[in-house]
Design an enzyme around this catalytic site. Sequence first.
Site, mmCIF file in Angstrom:
data_model
loop_
_atom_site.group_PDB
_atom_site.id
_atom_site.type_symbol
_atom_site.label_atom_id
_atom_site.label_comp_id
_atom_site.label_asym_id
_atom_site.label_seq_id
_atom_site.Cartn_x
_atom_site.Cartn_y
_atom_site.Cartn_z
ATOM 1 N N ASN A 2 -10.131 0.082 -0.242
ATOM 2 C CA ASN A 2 -8.665 0.153 -0.210
ATOM 3 C C ASN A 2 -8.124 -0.446 -1.508
ATOM 4 O O ASN A 2 -8.225 -1.652 -1.724
ATOM 5 C CB ASN A 2 -8.160 -0.620 1.015
ATOM 6 C CG ASN A 2 -6.645 -0.584 1.157
ATOM 7 O OD1 ASN A 2 -5.933 -0.188 0.235
ATOM 8 N ND2 ASN A 2 -6.155 -1.018 2.301
ATOM 9 N N CYS A 25 0.813 -1.227 0.000
ATOM 10 C CA CYS A 25 0.000 0.000 0.000
ATOM 11 C C CYS A 25 0.843 1.273 0.000
ATOM 12 O O CYS A 25 0.353 2.354 -0.325
ATOM 13 C CB CYS A 25 -0.969 -0.002 1.178
ATOM 14 S SG CYS A 25 -2.121 -1.372 1.101
ATOM 15 N N HIS A 58 -3.512 7.522 1.954
ATOM 16 C CA HIS A 58 -3.875 6.166 1.554
ATOM 17 C C HIS A 58 -5.252 5.864 2.136
ATOM 18 O O HIS A 58 -5.523 6.144 3.303
ATOM 19 C CB HIS A 58 -2.834 5.177 2.084
ATOM 20 C CG HIS A 58 -3.229 3.751 1.883
ATOM 21 N ND1 HIS A 58 -3.670 3.268 0.669
ATOM 22 C CD2 HIS A 58 -3.278 2.700 2.747
ATOM 23 C CE1 HIS A 58 -3.956 1.993 0.797
ATOM 24 N NE2 HIS A 58 -3.742 1.618 2.035
HETATM 25 N N1 COA Z 1 -18.695 -8.049 9.205
HETATM 26 C C1 COA Z 1 -19.142 -8.225 10.445
HETATM 27 N N2 COA Z 1 -18.331 -8.461 11.501
HETATM 28 C C2 COA Z 1 -17.007 -8.480 11.258
HETATM 29 C C3 COA Z 1 -16.470 -8.310 9.972
HETATM 30 C C4 COA Z 1 -17.381 -8.076 8.919
HETATM 31 N N3 COA Z 1 -16.974 -7.894 7.660
HETATM 32 N N4 COA Z 1 -15.133 -8.382 10.046
HETATM 33 C C5 COA Z 1 -14.818 -8.601 11.330
HETATM 34 N N5 COA Z 1 -15.955 -8.670 12.062
HETATM 35 C C6 COA Z 1 -16.087 -8.893 13.495
HETATM 36 C C7 COA Z 1 -14.891 -9.603 14.090
HETATM 37 O O1 COA Z 1 -15.013 -10.980 13.914
HETATM 38 C C8 COA Z 1 -14.956 -9.184 15.541
HETATM 39 O O2 COA Z 1 -15.891 -9.985 16.181
HETATM 40 P P1 COA Z 1 -15.621 -10.500 17.674
HETATM 41 O O3 COA Z 1 -15.521 -9.244 18.501
HETATM 42 O O4 COA Z 1 -16.833 -11.315 17.964
HETATM 43 O O5 COA Z 1 -14.349 -11.268 17.627
HETATM 44 C C9 COA Z 1 -15.516 -7.762 15.470
HETATM 45 O O6 COA Z 1 -16.098 -7.629 14.163
HETATM 46 C C10 COA Z 1 -14.483 -6.678 15.673
HETATM 47 O O7 COA Z 1 -13.343 -6.990 14.880
HETATM 48 P P2 COA Z 1 -12.058 -6.084 14.889
HETATM 49 O O8 COA Z 1 -11.052 -6.681 13.964
HETATM 50 O O9 COA Z 1 -11.648 -5.766 16.283
HETATM 51 O O10 COA Z 1 -12.673 -4.754 14.263
HETATM 52 P P3 COA Z 1 -12.014 -3.362 14.038
HETATM 53 O O11 COA Z 1 -12.824 -2.303 14.632
HETATM 54 O O12 COA Z 1 -10.538 -3.372 14.338
HETATM 55 O O13 COA Z 1 -12.164 -3.189 12.453
HETATM 56 C C11 COA Z 1 -10.805 -3.387 10.488
HETATM 57 C C12 COA Z 1 -11.548 -4.120 11.597
HETATM 58 C C13 COA Z 1 -10.093 -4.411 9.629
HETATM 59 C C14 COA Z 1 -11.804 -2.629 9.669
HETATM 60 C C15 COA Z 1 -9.804 -2.414 11.121
HETATM 61 O O14 COA Z 1 -9.046 -3.067 12.113
HETATM 62 C C16 COA Z 1 -8.862 -1.811 10.117
HETATM 63 O O15 COA Z 1 -9.258 -1.033 9.285
HETATM 64 N N6 COA Z 1 -7.561 -2.137 10.249
HETATM 65 C C17 COA Z 1 -6.539 -1.574 9.440
HETATM 66 C C18 COA Z 1 -6.670 -2.071 8.076
HETATM 67 C C19 COA Z 1 -5.685 -1.455 7.190
HETATM 68 O O16 COA Z 1 -5.393 -0.302 7.300
HETATM 69 N N7 COA Z 1 -5.214 -2.263 6.300
HETATM 70 C C20 COA Z 1 -4.410 -1.908 5.249
HETATM 71 C C21 COA Z 1 -3.197 -1.194 5.583
HETATM 72 S S1 COA Z 1 -2.588 -0.980 4.052
#
Ligand code: COA
Length: 324
Positions: free
Chosen positions: A281, A119, A251
Amino acid sequence: MSEIATARRSVVAGVGSALPARRVDNAELIERVDTTDQWIVERTGIRSRYIAGDGETTASLAHDACVKALEHAGIAAAEVDLIVLATATPDQTFPSSATKVQAMLGIPDCIAFDVHAVCTGFLYALTVADSMLRSGSAKTALVIGAETFSRLLDWEDRTTCVLFGDGAGALVLRAEEGTRGILATKLHADGRHNDLLFVDGGPSTTGTVGKLRMKGREVFRHAVVNLADVLNEVLGIAGLTSADVDWVVPHQANVRILDATARKLGLPPEKVVVTVDRHANTSAASVPLALDTAVRDGRIKRGDLIVLEAMGGGFTWGAAALKY
Ligand code: COA
């Protein structure tokens, strides 16, 4: 703002972008995995993304973005003597997708290669091209970010498949004497974290392409700290402060990362270009895609001070400051 010195700089002569024909909104994903529109919008800000179909590839999207950028710059493809293409999803393991774009544009001879920093790829490509233009190894460059991440996604993994999309963005950079252009760049990498965001395949390990795997919460935590730090660093190198910034073009991974980073820098949200809602993304493509969007809708104007930033697998991260 301290006075910007006259120097040989890489000036943005034109911008362009391209998206696949097919738009996929959250409602369509709900039919594939256990998720909801509300979860995706609240946690990420994403409402839709574009997914490449048959015949649409990283190189074809990159080519379409380049045609638009050259048209915008009023520069013929024959004048291009450098192509740097950032991608983690090349059409083939080799040759580079940059040489495929070169052939599609009908350029008989130039320097052409791919850069891979996931990224952050576009910031790495921009920095390399900027160095080559300032040193005199080239005069007119196409700097491209292009991806088809949909082909690396595990469509059964709800924690990743809802987050990504496909697309391409390109800049035409020209070496010119003056006060406009790229003022500073800063890059970082920390390979200790390469198990937080990776693809579980590759030519030298499994012999397969593999699928994207991510520990999202941990990536998120690193992203806000690293991005705010590198933006401060690049502003410092350029002799600027956040008060000088007209636009942040970040980004586009998650709207909560964009908000948190802007808050940390004391920048108002109106100065942050957001396209993650429409494009999701798109990895290396996201910064030039967002830049093109804001130039074409009239927000970014000639003379504006812009900062670009990105963070990705590796980890890699970086930023650039430029006068458009
Ligand atoms: N739909 C519904 N529930 C979902 C889900 C989806 N698509 N994806 C994950 N969940 C659930 C998880 O299983 C978790 O459930 P649990 O609490 O029962 O275990 C809950 O949602 C919370 O998950 P979590 O990973 O803590 O959520 P979050 O608030 O951190 O959001 C992301 C997840 C991936 C959106 C976030 O962490 C993020 O954006 N991270 C950075 C990503 C990034 O920048 N990537 C690229 C860099 S280049």
